[in-house]
Write a protein that holds these residues in place. Structure first.
Motif, PDB file in Angstrom:
ATOM      1  N   VAL A 239       0.822  -1.220   0.000  1.00  0.00           N
ATOM      2  CA  VAL A 239       0.000   0.000   0.000  1.00  0.00           C
ATOM      3  C   VAL A 239       0.856   1.270   0.000  1.00  0.00           C
ATOM      4  O   VAL A 239       0.356   2.355  -0.312  1.00  0.00           O
ATOM      5  CB  VAL A 239      -0.989   0.026   1.191  1.00  0.00           C
ATOM      6  N   GLU A 240       2.144   1.122   0.358  1.00  0.00           N
ATOM      7  CA  GLU A 240       3.045   2.279   0.297  1.00  0.00           C
ATOM      8  C   GLU A 240       4.469   1.777   0.126  1.00  0.00           C
ATOM      9  O   GLU A 240       4.845   0.718   0.642  1.00  0.00           O
ATOM     10  CB  GLU A 240       2.920   3.146   1.556  1.00  0.00           C
ATOM     11  N   TYR A 241       5.263   2.559  -0.627  1.00  0.00           N
ATOM     12  CA  TYR A 241       6.647   2.173  -0.906  1.00  0.00           C
ATOM     13  C   TYR A 241       7.474   3.449  -0.990  1.00  0.00           C
ATOM     14  O   TYR A 241       7.042   4.439  -1.586  1.00  0.00           O
ATOM     15  CB  TYR A 241       6.699   1.416  -2.242  1.00  0.00           C
ATOM     16  N   GLY A 242       8.654   3.426  -0.372  1.00  0.00           N
ATOM     17  CA  GLY A 242       9.517   4.601  -0.463  1.00  0.00           C
ATOM     18  C   GLY A 242      10.848   4.355   0.219  1.00  0.00           C
ATOM     19  O   GLY A 242      11.115   3.251   0.711  1.00  0.00           O
ATOM     20  N   THR A 243      11.693   5.372   0.258  1.00  0.00           N
ATOM     21  CA  THR A 243      12.945   5.253   0.999  1.00  0.00           C
ATOM     22  C   THR A 243      12.601   5.230   2.486  1.00  0.00           C
ATOM     23  O   THR A 243      11.506   5.660   2.879  1.00  0.00           O
ATOM     24  CB  THR A 243      13.888   6.445   0.730  1.00  0.00           C
ATOM     25  N   VAL A 244      13.521   4.771   3.309  1.00  0.00           N
ATOM     26  CA  VAL A 244      13.240   4.681   4.746  1.00  0.00           C
ATOM     27  C   VAL A 244      12.907   6.061   5.318  1.00  0.00           C
ATOM     28  O   VAL A 244      12.013   6.210   6.156  1.00  0.00           O
ATOM     29  CB  VAL A 244      14.403   3.970   5.493  1.00  0.00           C
ATOM     30  N   GLU A 245      13.576   7.108   4.829  1.00  0.00           N
ATOM     31  CA  GLU A 245      13.298   8.468   5.318  1.00  0.00           C
ATOM     32  C   GLU A 245      11.879   8.900   4.928  1.00  0.00           C
ATOM     33  O   GLU A 245      11.155   9.496   5.728  1.00  0.00           O
ATOM     34  CB  GLU A 245      14.311   9.488   4.756  1.00  0.00           C
ATOM     35  N   GLU A 246      11.484   8.588   3.674  1.00  0.00           N
ATOM     36  CA  GLU A 246      10.142   8.988   3.218  1.00  0.00           C
ATOM     37  C   GLU A 246       9.049   8.286   4.027  1.00  0.00           C
ATOM     38  O   GLU A 246       8.046   8.902   4.393  1.00  0.00           O
ATOM     39  CB  GLU A 246       9.991   8.664   1.724  1.00  0.00           C
ATOM     40  N   ILE A 247       9.252   7.007   4.307  1.00  0.00           N
ATOM     41  CA  ILE A 247       8.233   6.248   5.037  1.00  0.00           C
ATOM     42  C   ILE A 247       8.146   6.723   6.491  1.00  0.00           C
ATOM     43  O   ILE A 247       7.059   6.801   7.065  1.00  0.00           O
ATOM     44  CB  ILE A 247       8.518   4.728   4.957  1.00  0.00           C
ATOM     45  N   PHE A 248       9.270   7.062   7.080  1.00  0.00           N
ATOM     46  CA  PHE A 248       9.252   7.492   8.485  1.00  0.00           C
ATOM     47  C   PHE A 248       8.805   8.942   8.656  1.00  0.00           C
ATOM     48  O   PHE A 248       8.068   9.246   9.587  1.00  0.00           O
ATOM     49  CB  PHE A 248      10.634   7.298   9.123  1.00  0.00           C
ATOM     50  N   TYR A 249       9.271   9.812   7.768  1.00  0.00           N
ATOM     51  CA  TYR A 249       9.049  11.227   8.018  1.00  0.00           C
ATOM     52  C   TYR A 249       8.020  11.874   7.091  1.00  0.00           C
ATOM     53  O   TYR A 249       7.560  12.973   7.361  1.00  0.00           O
ATOM     54  CB  TYR A 249      10.384  11.984   7.981  1.00  0.00           C
ATOM     55  N   ASP A 250       7.617  11.167   6.030  1.00  0.00           N
ATOM     56  CA  ASP A 250       6.589  11.721   5.154  1.00  0.00           C
ATOM     57  C   ASP A 250       5.629  10.613   4.701  1.00  0.00           C
ATOM     58  O   ASP A 250       5.345  10.473   3.513  1.00  0.00           O
ATOM     59  CB  ASP A 250       7.263  12.394   3.937  1.00  0.00           C
ATOM     60  N   PRO A 251       5.127   9.788   5.642  1.00  0.00           N
ATOM     61  CA  PRO A 251       4.237   8.688   5.252  1.00  0.00           C
ATOM     62  C   PRO A 251       2.900   9.244   4.754  1.00  0.00           C
ATOM     63  O   PRO A 251       2.463  10.300   5.211  1.00  0.00           O
ATOM     64  CB  PRO A 251       4.053   7.898   6.555  1.00  0.00           C
ATOM     65  N   LYS A 252       2.264   8.512   3.836  1.00  0.00           N
ATOM     66  CA  LYS A 252       1.027   9.016   3.238  1.00  0.00           C
ATOM     67  C   LYS A 252      -0.189   8.125   3.462  1.00  0.00           C
ATOM     68  O   LYS A 252      -1.313   8.598   3.393  1.00  0.00           O
ATOM     69  CB  LYS A 252       1.227   9.206   1.711  1.00  0.00           C
ATOM     70  N   HIS A 253       0.015   6.825   3.661  1.00  0.00           N
ATOM     71  CA  HIS A 253      -1.141   5.928   3.798  1.00  0.00           C
ATOM     72  C   HIS A 253      -1.578   5.828   5.263  1.00  0.00           C
ATOM     73  O   HIS A 253      -0.732   5.687   6.152  1.00  0.00           O
ATOM     74  CB  HIS A 253      -0.790   4.527   3.268  1.00  0.00           C
ATOM     75  N   PRO A 254      -2.884   5.888   5.536  1.00  0.00           N
ATOM     76  CA  PRO A 254      -3.343   5.774   6.932  1.00  0.00           C
ATOM     77  C   PRO A 254      -2.855   4.497   7.629  1.00  0.00           C
ATOM     78  O   PRO A 254      -2.669   4.509   8.852  1.00  0.00           O
ATOM     79  CB  PRO A 254      -4.873   5.776   6.803  1.00  0.00           C
ATOM     80  N   TYR A 255      -2.641   3.430   6.868  1.00  0.00           N
ATOM     81  CA  TYR A 255      -2.132   2.201   7.493  1.00  0.00           C
ATOM     82  C   TYR A 255      -0.687   2.401   7.964  1.00  0.00           C
ATOM     83  O   TYR A 255      -0.312   1.994   9.061  1.00  0.00           O
ATOM     84  CB  TYR A 255      -2.211   1.027   6.518  1.00  0.00           C
ATOM     85  N   THR A 256       0.119   3.074   7.151  1.00  0.00           N
ATOM     86  CA  THR A 256       1.501   3.385   7.550  1.00  0.00           C
ATOM     87  C   THR A 256       1.483   4.287   8.784  1.00  0.00           C
ATOM     88  O   THR A 256       2.271   4.109   9.712  1.00  0.00           O
ATOM     89  CB  THR A 256       2.272   4.067   6.397  1.00  0.00           C
ATOM     90  N   TRP A 257       0.556   5.246   8.810  1.00  0.00           N
ATOM     91  CA  TRP A 257       0.419   6.116   9.989  1.00  0.00           C
ATOM     92  C   TRP A 257       0.146   5.272  11.234  1.00  0.00           C
ATOM     93  O   TRP A 257       0.721   5.502  12.297  1.00  0.00           O
ATOM     94  CB  TRP A 257      -0.727   7.118   9.800  1.00  0.00           C
ATOM     95  N   SER A 258      -0.747   4.280  11.077  1.00  0.00           N
ATOM     96  CA  SER A 258      -1.103   3.426  12.218  1.00  0.00           C
ATOM     97  C   SER A 258       0.090   2.600  12.695  1.00  0.00           C
ATOM     98  O   SER A 258       0.323   2.471  13.898  1.00  0.00           O
ATOM     99  CB  SER A 258      -2.251   2.484  11.839  1.00  0.00           C
ATOM    100  N   LEU A 259       0.838   2.043  11.750  1.00  0.00           N
ATOM    101  CA  LEU A 259       2.022   1.247  12.126  1.00  0.00           C
ATOM    102  C   LEU A 259       3.038   2.107  12.871  1.00  0.00           C
ATOM    103  O   LEU A 259       3.611   1.690  13.878  1.00  0.00           O
ATOM    104  CB  LEU A 259       2.687   0.631  10.888  1.00  0.00           C
ATOM    105  N   LEU A 260       3.270   3.318  12.353  1.00  0.00           N
ATOM    106  CA  LEU A 260       4.235   4.217  12.999  1.00  0.00           C
ATOM    107  C   LEU A 260       3.737   4.654  14.377  1.00  0.00           C
ATOM    108  O   LEU A 260       4.512   4.769  15.323  1.00  0.00           O
ATOM    109  CB  LEU A 260       4.494   5.443  12.116  1.00  0.00           C
ATOM    110  N   SER A 261       2.423   4.862  14.499  1.00  0.00           N
ATOM    111  CA  SER A 261       1.852   5.274  15.792  1.00  0.00           C
ATOM    112  C   SER A 261       2.013   4.190  16.847  1.00  0.00           C
ATOM    113  O   SER A 261       1.954   4.458  18.042  1.00  0.00           O
ATOM    114  CB  SER A 261       0.357   5.599  15.636  1.00  0.00           C
TER     115      SER A 261
END
Length: 350
Positions: A239-261
């Motif tokens: 559902v989302e793919y990017g560099t490690v910095e993009e996923i951690f500091y500029d995530p876009k998918h609500p599921y990624t937000w939930s995992l990071l939270s």
């Protein structure tokens, strides 16, 4: 910046199905992803999201009731979906693409010595004599941090601790001289201190041997320290793919937000962690729209009606969320993951 590295492994529109009690379970749903030479790709997601199933397709290790129903998987231009027999796969499995599993005891033979198990692999994959293989095996044991390797060469797996057994599994994988190393939750069964040691070991070995790595984990904390790219999986799809910095500091998918939270470092003063409400969808029935919508407080009507295309965020970053559509309402990521770098650094220094 365009990636100038070679694509070593490429999956395109891959669908994996399993026959389960007269029903068909679609475990992987039209996944496309490229793995670049020398990189570490982390595949993250909750249990059951399809992480291990996806990587088993790269080594022909799906269970007997599973099949690749659609798509293409190419390793250095060779179509892997055309390989059928065990002997066809033997040329790829181990020597080209090796796997380190979660539980070292499933990878080690309890009735053979550690030394025998490493030398056997060296003889097979490197064509060495037994004497040469023994010398190399001891070198590999030392390299993965086994103390008094020569002395422990003739011991059995039960004489080693869990962390030491995992080091031996890594040594066996190294002895295959793989091009691609799949690490399938290699630290989950170990305690936290040993986990950190194994992660450091894998990072150092990757630098030294320059193999390409796929690192499967549900722990985003591990990802920050080891990955170059991250693929976030949910319900059999990326559902989302990017560099490690993009996923951690500029995530876009609500599921990624939930995992990071849910990161342990973000627990409140009482130690309470965010947990994702609801449960993943059934993979027995076709999924319409965004699979995460029923669990997301950001879901819109369209999320339940139409499949989401990939929306490009940058040349290296995309996400499948209707929130990225130009007409979608502007939504901020949750407060808990804003200034994530600062929050994690503060926790570390406390």
């Amino acid at each position: 910046m365009t990636n100038t590295k070679n694509v070593i492994l490429s999956a395109q529109d891959v669908v994996v199905e399993f026959d389960v009690r007269d029903r068909v379970l679609t475990a992987i749903r039209n996944i496309s992803v490229d793995l670049y030479e020398g990189e570490v790709l982390a595949v993250v997601g909750e249990s059951g999201s399809g992480k291990s199933v996806l990587t088993k397709t790269f080594t022909g290790m799906l269970e007997s009731n599973g099949r690749i129903a659609n798509g293409s998987i190419k390793y250095r231009g060779q179509e892997l979906t055309e390989l059928k027999s065990h002997s066809d796969w033997e040329k790829i499995r181990g020597g080209k693409i090796a796997t380190i599993f979660q539980d070292p005891m499933t990878s080690l033979d309890p009735i053979q010595t550690i030394g025998f198990q490493i030398t056997e692999v060296i003889v097979k994959h490197q064509g060495k004599t037994k004497a040469e293989a023994k010398k190399l095996a001891i070198d590999y044991m030392e390299k993965v941090g086994i103390p008094e390797a020569e002395k422990r060469f003739n011991e059995y797996p039960f004489q080693y601790s869990g962390g030491m057994r995992q080091r031996i599994v890594i040594a066996i994988a190294l002895a295959c001289k793989p091009d691609v190393l799949i690490c399938d939750e290699p630290t989950t069964a170990l305690d936290v201190t040993i986990q950190a040691q194994i992660i450091d070991l894998l990072k150092n070995l990757q630098k030294e041997y320059n193999f390409t790595t796929i690192f499967i984990t549900h722990d985003l904390g591990v990802v920050a320290s080891i990955a170059d790219k991250v693929a976030v999986m949910y319900a059999g799809d990326i559902v989302e793919y990017g560099t490690v910095e993009e996923i951690f500091y500029d995530p876009k998918h609500p599921y990624t937000w939930s995992l990071l939270s849910s990161l342990p470092q973000l627990a409140d003063e009482k130690g309470v962690l965010f947990s994702i409400p609801g449960t993943p969808p059934s993979l027995y029935t076709p999924i319409k729209g965004d699979a995460f919508a029923p669990r997301s407080r950001y879901a819109m009507k369209i999320d339940f009606e139409e499949d989401v295309p990939k929306f490009a965020v940058s040349e290296t970053h995309w996400a499948k969320t209707w929130l990225l559509h130009p007409d979608a309402p502007k939504v901020e990521k949750p407060e808990v993951i804003q200034d994530l770098h600062q929050k994690i650094s503060q926790k570390m220094s406390n």
